[in-house]
Write a protein that holds these residues in place. Structure first.
Motif: not given
Length: 204
Positions: A98, A101, A116, A119, A137
């Motif tokens: 991810q 993402y 992540q 992310y 993140k």
């Protein structure tokens, strides 16, 4: 033999029946399923580059990697749902579970490597680098560099920060123009102003 027009597909529903693109590799169920005229794309993994239509020179390796990509070219996503939400941002490099993402339309220049990493980067994530698990993140900002697990972890809208080291800049949310180097450098800093320079846990 002229290899430029070769198309290689494997598995159920890989590539669209209306595809006219060339130099394509689609391995995995529904990989490159929506491709119409995009060329030089490589999709390996179930639903990888699933929504791609006219974009070219993309590589998606892993389940649902670059899943939402439609018209953005020159992207590389390796890992489970890497750069999953990207539609038109370019170039994006996302490696890891991810990673990148949420990047969508304005995250061009994003490099995210790690679990992540990057992310939440979406419309504001231009030219940011996130290397390490959970690095950057929660950020949706531009021109940040986070190298190390959990570096700039809590950053949300702050731009132009550099954090290198495990948990460097961990708590920073909106502080900008900070340089934080070393283990947990600037860890407790939250909304501090600009031009902070810190090595380790002591201000310099």
């Amino acid at each position: 033999r002229d290899w430029s027009s070769d198309v290689c597909s494997s598995d159920l529903n890989a590539l669209s029946s209306s595809n006219t693109g060339t130099s394509l590799v689609a391995i995995g169920e529904s990989s490159l399923l929506s491709n119409t005229s995009g060329v030089n794309n490589t999709a390996v993994g179930r639903y990888s580059l699933y929504s791609n239509t006219t974009a070219s020179y993309n590589t998606g390796i892993g389940f649902q990697s670059l899943f939402s990509n439609t018209t953005a070219s020159n992207n590389t996503a390796v890992g489970y749902q890497a750069a999953y939400s990207n539609t038109s941002a370019s170039p994006v490099t996302a490696v890891g579970y991810q990673a990148g993402y949420s990047v969508t339309a304005g995250g061009g220049g994003l490099v995210a490597m790690g679990y992540q990493a990057g992310y939440t980067q979406s419309n504001g994530g231009n030219y940011s680098v996130a290397i390490g698990d959970y690095a950057l993140k929660y950020a949706n900002a531009s021109s940040n560099t986070a190298i190390g697990a959990y570096s700039l972890y809590s950053n949300t809208t702050a731009s132009n920060n550099t954090a290198v080291g495990y948990q460097a800049g961990y708590s920073n949310t909106t502080g900008q123009y900070n340089t934080l180097l070393g283990l947990q450098a600037g860890y407790s800093q939250t909304t501090a102003g600009s031009c902070t320079f810190e090595i380790g846990r002591a201000y310099v």
